[in-house]
Design a protein around this motif. Structure first.
Motif, mmCIF file in Angstrom:
data_model
loop_
_atom_site.group_PDB
_atom_site.id
_atom_site.type_symbol
_atom_site.label_atom_id
_atom_site.label_comp_id
_atom_site.label_asym_id
_atom_site.label_seq_id
_atom_site.Cartn_x
_atom_site.Cartn_y
_atom_site.Cartn_z
ATOM 1 N N ILE A 27 13.241 47.304 45.143
ATOM 2 C CA ILE A 27 13.801 46.841 43.863
ATOM 3 C C ILE A 27 14.827 45.733 44.092
ATOM 4 O O ILE A 27 15.218 45.471 45.234
ATOM 5 N N GLU A 28 15.254 45.126 42.995
ATOM 6 C CA GLU A 28 16.246 44.064 43.129
ATOM 7 C C GLU A 28 17.399 44.180 42.143
ATOM 8 O O GLU A 28 18.327 43.388 42.180
ATOM 9 N N LEU A 29 17.328 45.172 41.259
ATOM 10 C CA LEU A 29 18.358 45.285 40.217
ATOM 11 C C LEU A 29 18.763 46.740 40.021
ATOM 12 O O LEU A 29 17.921 47.645 40.106
ATOM 13 N N LEU A 30 20.030 46.927 39.681
ATOM 14 C CA LEU A 30 20.543 48.263 39.336
ATOM 15 C C LEU A 30 19.724 48.883 38.199
ATOM 16 O O LEU A 30 19.437 50.080 38.197
ATOM 17 N N GLU A 31 19.304 48.025 37.259
ATOM 18 C CA GLU A 31 18.572 48.498 36.078
ATOM 19 C C GLU A 31 17.227 49.137 36.426
ATOM 20 O O GLU A 31 16.627 49.827 35.600
ATOM 21 N N GLU A 32 16.738 48.888 37.641
ATOM 22 C CA GLU A 32 15.434 49.457 38.024
ATOM 23 C C GLU A 32 15.548 50.878 38.573
ATOM 24 O O GLU A 32 14.523 51.544 38.771
ATOM 25 N N VAL A 33 16.785 51.345 38.816
ATOM 26 C CA VAL A 33 16.948 52.669 39.440
ATOM 27 C C VAL A 33 16.304 53.802 38.625
ATOM 28 O O VAL A 33 15.614 54.648 39.204
ATOM 29 N N PRO A 34 16.478 53.854 37.281
ATOM 30 C CA PRO A 34 15.823 54.942 36.543
ATOM 31 C C PRO A 34 14.307 54.962 36.754
ATOM 32 O O PRO A 34 13.709 56.032 36.894
ATOM 33 N N GLN A 35 13.703 53.784 36.825
ATOM 34 C CA GLN A 35 12.247 53.714 37.052
ATOM 35 C C GLN A 35 11.885 54.264 38.435
ATOM 36 O O GLN A 35 10.863 54.936 38.592
ATOM 37 N N GLY A 40 9.116 59.101 41.319
ATOM 38 C CA GLY A 40 8.953 60.101 42.375
ATOM 39 C C GLY A 40 9.162 59.528 43.767
ATOM 40 O O GLY A 40 8.845 60.181 44.763
ATOM 41 N N ALA A 41 9.698 58.307 43.860
ATOM 42 C CA ALA A 41 9.924 57.676 45.173
ATOM 43 C C ALA A 41 10.981 58.450 45.959
ATOM 44 O O ALA A 41 11.891 59.038 45.382
ATOM 45 N N ASP A 42 10.834 58.404 47.309
ATOM 46 C CA ASP A 42 11.758 59.135 48.170
ATOM 47 C C ASP A 42 13.047 58.362 48.439
ATOM 48 O O ASP A 42 13.849 58.783 49.267
ATOM 49 N N GLY A 43 13.223 57.223 47.815
ATOM 50 C CA GLY A 43 14.426 56.419 48.045
ATOM 51 C C GLY A 43 14.131 54.962 47.742
ATOM 52 O O GLY A 43 13.045 54.627 47.263
ATOM 53 N N ILE A 277 7.391 50.276 48.374
ATOM 54 C CA ILE A 277 6.474 49.570 47.465
ATOM 55 C C ILE A 277 7.091 49.475 46.065
ATOM 56 O O ILE A 277 8.111 50.117 45.795
ATOM 57 N N ALA A 278 6.464 48.732 45.178
ATOM 58 C CA ALA A 278 6.972 48.604 43.803
ATOM 59 C C ALA A 278 6.983 49.996 43.137
ATOM 60 O O ALA A 278 6.064 50.784 43.373
ATOM 61 N N PRO A 279 8.016 50.285 42.332
ATOM 62 C CA PRO A 279 8.100 51.634 41.733
ATOM 63 C C PRO A 279 6.842 52.022 40.962
ATOM 64 O O PRO A 279 6.392 53.171 41.042
ATOM 65 N N GLN A 280 6.235 51.053 40.261
ATOM 66 C CA GLN A 280 5.054 51.407 39.455
ATOM 67 C C GLN A 280 3.852 51.815 40.309
ATOM 68 O O GLN A 280 2.930 52.461 39.821
ATOM 69 N N ALA A 281 3.880 51.443 41.609
ATOM 70 C CA ALA A 281 2.756 51.792 42.487
ATOM 71 C C ALA A 281 2.928 53.174 43.127
ATOM 72 O O ALA A 281 1.989 53.703 43.716
ATOM 73 N N VAL A 282 4.138 53.747 43.029
ATOM 74 C CA VAL A 282 4.437 54.979 43.780
ATOM 75 C C VAL A 282 3.521 56.163 43.427
ATOM 76 O O VAL A 282 2.915 56.759 44.332
ATOM 77 N N PRO A 283 3.349 56.533 42.144
ATOM 78 C CA PRO A 283 2.534 57.722 41.855
ATOM 79 C C PRO A 283 1.105 57.588 42.380
ATOM 80 O O PRO A 283 0.585 58.526 43.002
#
Ligand code: PEP
Ligand code: MG
Length: 325
Positions: A27-35, A40-43, A277-283
């Motif tokens: 990620i690159e922004l604080l705003e992305e943390v909830p996503q 389900g990412a491990d970090g 990886i990108a958060p949307q790819a995690v699941p």
């Protein structure tokens, strides 16, 4: 089906035969943390810090950065957050760099080179990351390391900044892990030596492909040659993973290939410890890992490492994937 993949995204990414892979997010922004938390990412395996600098006219202050990093660390805690120091230049230009007009910016004053030249910016950012390290599980990552001396220079500055904070009585985590991006061919070839000087490797395949194959990652005229499964890339990754493991450190892949279901089995067969990886790819990627057999990946990887053309490798991957599903 989509819903069931999402529901299972908090389960560990463990293969059918019991191998666990950490799946983290870029990620690159604080705003992305909830996503990230929702995915389900491990970090956070790669926090690209340059965007806070690119978005402002003036460089952000130490306090601005410390507030941002501390919030990310605290929200993600106890999960790890890997903060990459400023990676500007080439495809991510600061205003002053645009004015510099380097003839070949991708080969110019980029990333760690920029930071070692502009140490005021570097020290400010290191202070902010160190101060944030007491708010969670924080690691530090240096981009574009090309050799041992450059790494030692960066580590020396980090040590000076630590001492400065100690003298001021400002708390920071004394054991914060320090890693490097392996994204230059020179770093691949001396990975065995580099592995003894850091706590972890993160393989940046986006740049490793660009610099190994001599293909500008943003140039559409040569995009047909941008081949993640080029034998040279596969062999480079293998060399780095083995060097890391021989030295007892962990290795992650944070480039785009890690979220490509076509490339992932080869990375898994090399026994990488984590991907980012990108958060949307995690699941979806966690789901694929849970349906995969590691022994099959190891066999595929052994065959792929003997192949000499991209088309042979593509065929091998296709056969393995189609046999499985
Ligand atoms: C990479 O090079 O693979 C990487 C993850 O870093 P970036 O895309 O930010 O250069
Ligand atoms: Mg990179």
């Amino acid at each position: 089906y989509q819903r069931s993949i999402r529901r299972q995204s908090t389960l560990p990414a463990e293969t059918l035969d019991g191998y666990r892979i950490e799946v983290q997010s870029n990620i690159e922004l604080l705003e992305e943390v909830p996503q990230v938390l929702d995915s389900g990412a491990d970090g956070v395996g790669l926090y690209r810090t340059e965007y806070a600098f690119l978005a402002r006219r003036q460089p952000p202050s130490e306090q601005d950065l410390c507030d941002e990093y501390s919030q990310v660390a605290a929200l993600m805690s106890p999960r790890q957050v890997v903060f990459r120091t400023l990676d500007v230049g080439a495809d991510k230009m600061l205003r002053e760099q645009v004015r510099m007009e380097e003839p070949n910016p991708a080969l110019g004053l980029r990333a760690i080179r920029f930071c070692l030249r502009h140490q005021d910016v570097f020290r400010t950012q290191l202070r902010a990351i160190l101060r944030a390290s007491v708010h969670g599980n924080v690691a530090l990552l240096f981009p574009m390391i090309s050799g041992i001396q450059e790494l030692r220079q960066a580590r020396h500055i980090l040590q000076e900044v630590r001492q400065e904070l100690d003298a001021e009585g400002i708390p920071h985590a004394p054991d914060m892990p320090v890693g490097i991006m392996v994204e230059l061919p020179s770093a691949v070839l001396i990975a065995d030596a580099l592995a003894h000087e850091v706590d972890f490797f993160s393989i940046g395949t986006n740049d490793l492909i660009q610099y190994s194959l001599g293909i500008d990652r943003g140039n559409r005229h040569v995009s047909y040659l941008y081949q993640p499964l080029h034998p040279a890339i596969v062999r480079s990754i293998k060399l780095v993973v083995d060097s890391a493991h021989r030295a007892g450190i962990s290795v992650s892949v944070c480039g785009e290939v890690a979220s490509d279901p076509f490339c992932l089995p080869i990375l898994m067969g090399m026994q990488i410890d984590s991907i980012s990886i990108a958060p949307q790819a995690v699941p979806g990627i966690k789901h694929i890992i849970r349906k995969t057999n590691m022994e099959e990946c190891k066999t595929l990887t052994r065959d792929v490492l003997n192949a000499t053309t991209v088309s042979t490798i593509n065929r091998m991957v296709k056969e393995t994937i189609y046999n499985r599903f």
